[in-house]
Design a protein around this motif. Structure first.
Motif, PDB file in Angstrom:
ATOM      1  N   GLU A  38       0.708  -1.109  -0.075  1.00  0.00           N
ATOM      2  CA  GLU A  38       0.025   0.095   0.184  1.00  0.00           C
ATOM      3  C   GLU A  38       0.845   1.290   0.066  1.00  0.00           C
ATOM      4  N   GLN A  39       1.922   1.208   0.720  1.00  0.00           N
ATOM      5  CA  GLN A  39       3.021   2.354   0.672  1.00  0.00           C
ATOM      6  C   GLN A  39       3.561   2.714  -0.659  1.00  0.00           C
ATOM      7  N   ILE A  40       3.936   1.409  -1.457  1.00  0.00           N
ATOM      8  CA  ILE A  40       4.259   1.559  -2.946  1.00  0.00           C
ATOM      9  C   ILE A  40       3.272   2.109  -3.681  1.00  0.00           C
ATOM     10  N   ALA A  41       2.009   1.765  -3.529  1.00  0.00           N
ATOM     11  CA  ALA A  41       0.948   2.525  -4.200  1.00  0.00           C
ATOM     12  C   ALA A  41       1.034   4.121  -3.938  1.00  0.00           C
ATOM     13  N   THR A  42       1.104   4.548  -2.704  1.00  0.00           N
ATOM     14  CA  THR A  42       0.955   5.754  -2.468  1.00  0.00           C
ATOM     15  C   THR A  42       2.141   6.682  -3.108  1.00  0.00           C
ATOM     16  N   GLU A  98       1.662  -8.472  -7.463  1.00  0.00           N
ATOM     17  CA  GLU A  98       2.075  -8.401  -8.938  1.00  0.00           C
ATOM     18  C   GLU A  98       1.352  -6.941  -9.607  1.00  0.00           C
ATOM     19  N   GLU A  99       0.190  -6.873  -9.045  1.00  0.00           N
ATOM     20  CA  GLU A  99      -0.689  -5.726  -9.701  1.00  0.00           C
ATOM     21  C   GLU A  99       0.319  -4.443  -9.250  1.00  0.00           C
ATOM     22  N   GLN A 100       0.652  -4.227  -7.943  1.00  0.00           N
ATOM     23  CA  GLN A 100       1.375  -2.934  -7.478  1.00  0.00           C
ATOM     24  C   GLN A 100       2.949  -2.889  -8.472  1.00  0.00           C
ATOM     25  N   PHE A 101       3.340  -4.047  -8.451  1.00  0.00           N
ATOM     26  CA  PHE A 101       4.791  -4.305  -9.353  1.00  0.00           C
ATOM     27  C   PHE A 101       4.562  -3.822 -10.740  1.00  0.00           C
ATOM     28  N   SER A 102       3.470  -4.321 -11.424  1.00  0.00           N
ATOM     29  CA  SER A 102       3.341  -3.891 -12.698  1.00  0.00           C
ATOM     30  C   SER A 102       2.750  -2.470 -12.717  1.00  0.00           C
ATOM     31  N   GLN A 103       2.120  -1.902 -12.015  1.00  0.00           N
ATOM     32  CA  GLN A 103       1.891  -0.541 -11.923  1.00  0.00           C
ATOM     33  C   GLN A 103       3.007   0.447 -11.910  1.00  0.00           C
ATOM     34  N   LEU A 104       3.870   0.044 -10.867  1.00  0.00           N
ATOM     35  CA  LEU A 104       5.176   0.785 -10.557  1.00  0.00           C
ATOM     36  C   LEU A 104       6.061   0.578 -11.742  1.00  0.00           C
ATOM     37  N   GLU A 105       6.206  -0.393 -12.437  1.00  0.00           N
ATOM     38  CA  GLU A 105       6.874  -0.729 -13.736  1.00  0.00           C
ATOM     39  C   GLU A 105       6.496   0.715 -14.723  1.00  0.00           C
ATOM     40  N   THR A 106       5.072   0.562 -15.061  1.00  0.00           N
ATOM     41  CA  THR A 106       4.529   1.292 -15.956  1.00  0.00           C
ATOM     42  C   THR A 106       4.941   2.824 -15.402  1.00  0.00           C
ATOM     43  N   THR A 107       4.759   3.285 -14.350  1.00  0.00           N
ATOM     44  CA  THR A 107       4.964   4.574 -13.767  1.00  0.00           C
ATOM     45  C   THR A 107       6.348   4.997 -13.941  1.00  0.00           C
ATOM     46  N   LEU A 108       7.368   3.936 -13.658  1.00  0.00           N
ATOM     47  CA  LEU A 108       8.673   4.530 -14.070  1.00  0.00           C
ATOM     48  C   LEU A 108       9.104   4.624 -15.321  1.00  0.00           C
ATOM     49  N   GLY A 109       8.759   3.851 -16.152  1.00  0.00           N
ATOM     50  CA  GLY A 109       8.537   4.224 -17.809  1.00  0.00           C
ATOM     51  C   GLY A 109       7.837   5.546 -18.110  1.00  0.00           C
ATOM     52  N   HIS A 110       6.867   5.517 -17.590  1.00  0.00           N
ATOM     53  CA  HIS A 110       6.012   6.937 -17.830  1.00  0.00           C
ATOM     54  C   HIS A 110       6.698   8.190 -17.475  1.00  0.00           C
ATOM     55  N   GLY A 169      14.297   0.328 -11.127  1.00  0.00           N
ATOM     56  CA  GLY A 169      13.918  -0.712 -11.774  1.00  0.00           C
ATOM     57  C   GLY A 169      14.338  -1.897 -11.632  1.00  0.00           C
ATOM     58  N   ALA A 170      15.641  -1.784 -11.471  1.00  0.00           N
ATOM     59  CA  ALA A 170      16.559  -3.265 -11.158  1.00  0.00           C
ATOM     60  C   ALA A 170      15.938  -3.542  -9.914  1.00  0.00           C
ATOM     61  N   ARG A 171      15.853  -2.758  -8.908  1.00  0.00           N
ATOM     62  CA  ARG A 171      15.251  -3.523  -7.587  1.00  0.00           C
ATOM     63  C   ARG A 171      13.991  -3.950  -7.533  1.00  0.00           C
ATOM     64  N   LEU A 172      13.146  -3.350  -8.423  1.00  0.00           N
ATOM     65  CA  LEU A 172      11.769  -4.036  -8.792  1.00  0.00           C
ATOM     66  C   LEU A 172      11.810  -5.217  -9.528  1.00  0.00           C
ATOM     67  N   ARG A 173      12.689  -5.304 -10.423  1.00  0.00           N
ATOM     68  CA  ARG A 173      12.742  -6.747 -11.202  1.00  0.00           C
ATOM     69  C   ARG A 173      13.411  -7.729 -10.335  1.00  0.00           C
ATOM     70  N   ARG A 174      14.564  -7.335  -9.255  1.00  0.00           N
ATOM     71  CA  ARG A 174      14.953  -8.367  -8.362  1.00  0.00           C
ATOM     72  C   ARG A 174      13.613  -8.688  -7.510  1.00  0.00           C
ATOM     73  N   VAL A 175      12.925  -7.679  -6.882  1.00  0.00           N
ATOM     74  CA  VAL A 175      12.035  -8.180  -5.980  1.00  0.00           C
ATOM     75  C   VAL A 175      11.068  -9.289  -6.545  1.00  0.00           C
ATOM     76  N   ARG A 176      10.645  -8.812  -7.738  1.00  0.00           N
ATOM     77  CA  ARG A 176       9.459  -9.665  -8.198  1.00  0.00           C
ATOM     78  C   ARG A 176       9.992 -11.223  -8.567  1.00  0.00           C
ATOM     79  N   ARG A 177      11.246 -11.434  -8.758  1.00  0.00           N
ATOM     80  CA  ARG A 177      11.681 -12.902  -8.853  1.00  0.00           C
ATOM     81  C   ARG A 177      11.832 -13.080  -7.761  1.00  0.00           C
ATOM     82  N   LEU A 193      13.017  -8.695 -20.340  1.00  0.00           N
ATOM     83  CA  LEU A 193      11.629  -8.332 -20.841  1.00  0.00           C
ATOM     84  C   LEU A 193      10.866  -7.658 -19.692  1.00  0.00           C
ATOM     85  N   ARG A 194       9.985  -6.927 -20.326  1.00  0.00           N
ATOM     86  CA  ARG A 194       8.964  -6.280 -19.227  1.00  0.00           C
ATOM     87  C   ARG A 194       7.545  -6.972 -19.666  1.00  0.00           C
TER      88      ARG A 194
END
Length: 414
Positions: free
Chosen positions: A106-110, A197-209, A228-236, A381-382
């Motif tokens: 939830e903090q990531i979403a904020t 996965e929903e928050q991770f995907s939205q964060l990845e989109t925002t980073l690119g935006h 972005g690198a931290r995000l990919r590592r966390v998802r994995r 891959l994204r």
């Protein structure tokens, strides 16, 4: 309590580690007199210039290594920061509930919404500050995922090793709590349509935006690349840690369910026999028991002749065993690197599962799923998932998944 000096804190913990471990090992804390005794024993053999026990005790309290138990002034326990360090190095990780993980998500979403606003306003300082917060939240999620995995593995290993002193019911209760409190709720969070996965995907989109908004800000671009690198590592890591813990708990849980059912069934049968006698089980009817009484000696001449003939009987050789038709071998799966390279060349792919089902139509379904997993875990891959799932047909198997769009990750030069 004043904020402890880091150098003093680490020195005190190093010099008095054995005492801190003794306080940590006490289930209900230690009295001040017992702590002073530990300190006195630890100082034996040291130089005469060593500080007094009273001085050391005051330092441990002042610099935040021990504190009184709630509503008790003479019984002490390690502070939370010391407990975490000792648990980390003694492999005594505490299982955190999925609610803690939800709080970080939830903090990531904020923070993601704040980053989007700073990108529209092109505020560099706000963006860097928010990216640092996002990095802290992602690393905390990764730490929680790792410690939860290690804590679950530690408990499962201890449960397997403890063969005496624990009943089947207690063993089942422990595993059921792990399933209800951790495995099942975490599965709902980390699966493809879950909150993580929903928050991770939205964060990845925002980073690119927001990246084009800071094209002239190298400091922000570096933070975007690091996040972005931290995000990919966390998802994995979150997925891998959850699957490792789940694969350890579920087989033991299923085996314990069977054992518990057998014990409960046997207990009910014994209670029924104790109350009503063995006839209540109805074994002759259930097992179809037969009773044969031979009352006379076998003296029938025809039967004797038949048995003599059977003694001299030589069976004919058996028919040869027919050779089994050679099963068609499924098409081999390309090497992981080759598969990723092919996928990068084919990007963008609107629905990677449909792409794999068509590409490996003649392969075994396990190859399709393995290829799907390689793609989801690749850092080249994204991945972005649709909200609605669909069903894919592969041979006689039906596969259900959220359609995933795949794009090649563009390399950002800071």
């Amino acid at each position: 309590m004043p904020h402890p000096d880091l150098t003093t804190f680490l020195r005190l913990m190093h010099d008095h580690l054995s005492t801190l471990q003794a306080v940590h090992a006490a289930p209900h804390g230690l009295r001040e007199a017992e702590i002073r005794t530990h300190l006195r024993h630890a100082q034996q053999g040291r130089s005469t210039a060593a500080p007094s026990v009273s001085h050391v005790f005051r330092q441990l309290c002042t610099h935040g290594l021990i504190e009184p138990l709630p509503e008790q002034s003479a019984v002490y326990e390690p502070t939370m920061r010391v407990q975490r360090l000792l648990r980390e190095f003694q492999r005594e990780q505490v299982l955190s509930t999925p609610k803690v993980l939800r709080g970080h998500l939830e903090q990531i979403a904020t923070d993601r919404q704040r980053l989007h606003q700073f990108g529209e306003q092109q505020l560099q300082n706000g963006a860097i500050r928010t990216l640092e917060h996002l990095g802290d939240a992602l690393e905390e999620i990764r730490r929680l995922s790792r410690t939860n995995r290690e804590a679950i593995l530690h408990r499962v290993t201890a449960l397997r090793a403890q063969t005496k002193g624990i009943s089947v019911e207690d063993r089942f209760s422990i595993l059921l709590e792990m399933m209800d409190d951790h495995i099942r709720p975490l599965e709902a969070i980390v699966h493809s349509g879950g909150m993580a996965e929903e928050q991770f995907s939205q964060l990845e989109t925002t980073l690119g935006h927001v990246q084009p908004s800071f094209a002239d800000a190298p400091a922000v671009l570096r933070e975007l690349a690091v996040t972005g690198a931290r995000l990919r590592r966390v998802r994995r890591h979150v997925l891998q840690n959850f699957e490792t813990a789940r694969d350890e708990v579920i087989p033991l849980f299923k085996a314990q369910v069977r054992s518990t059912m057998l014990v409960r069934g046997a207990s009910k049968l014994l209670q029924a026999v104790h109350r009503s006698g063995p006839d209540v089980l109805g074994l002759p009817e259930r097992l179809r028991l037969l009773r044969i009484n031979i009352r006379t000696v076998l003296d029938d001449n025809a039967m004797r002749s038949f048995l003599l003939d059977m003694r001299a009987y030589t069976p004919a050789p058996p028919d040869p065993i027919p050779q089994r038709a050679t099963d068609a071998q499924p098409a081999p799966l390309p090497h992981r690197d080759e598969l990723i390279a092919q996928t990068v060349q084919a990007c963008p792919i609107d629905d990677v599962m449909a792409h794999l089902v068509d590409q490996f139509a003649d392969a075994d379904v396990s190859h399709v799923l393995a290829a799907y997993r390689y793609i989801l875990q690749s850092q080249k891959l994204r991945i972005s998932f649709d909200a609605t799932s669909r069903t894919y047909t592969h041979g006689r198997c039906l596969l259900e998944a959220h359609p995933a769009r795949v794009e090649a990750v563009a390399l950002t030069v800071a």
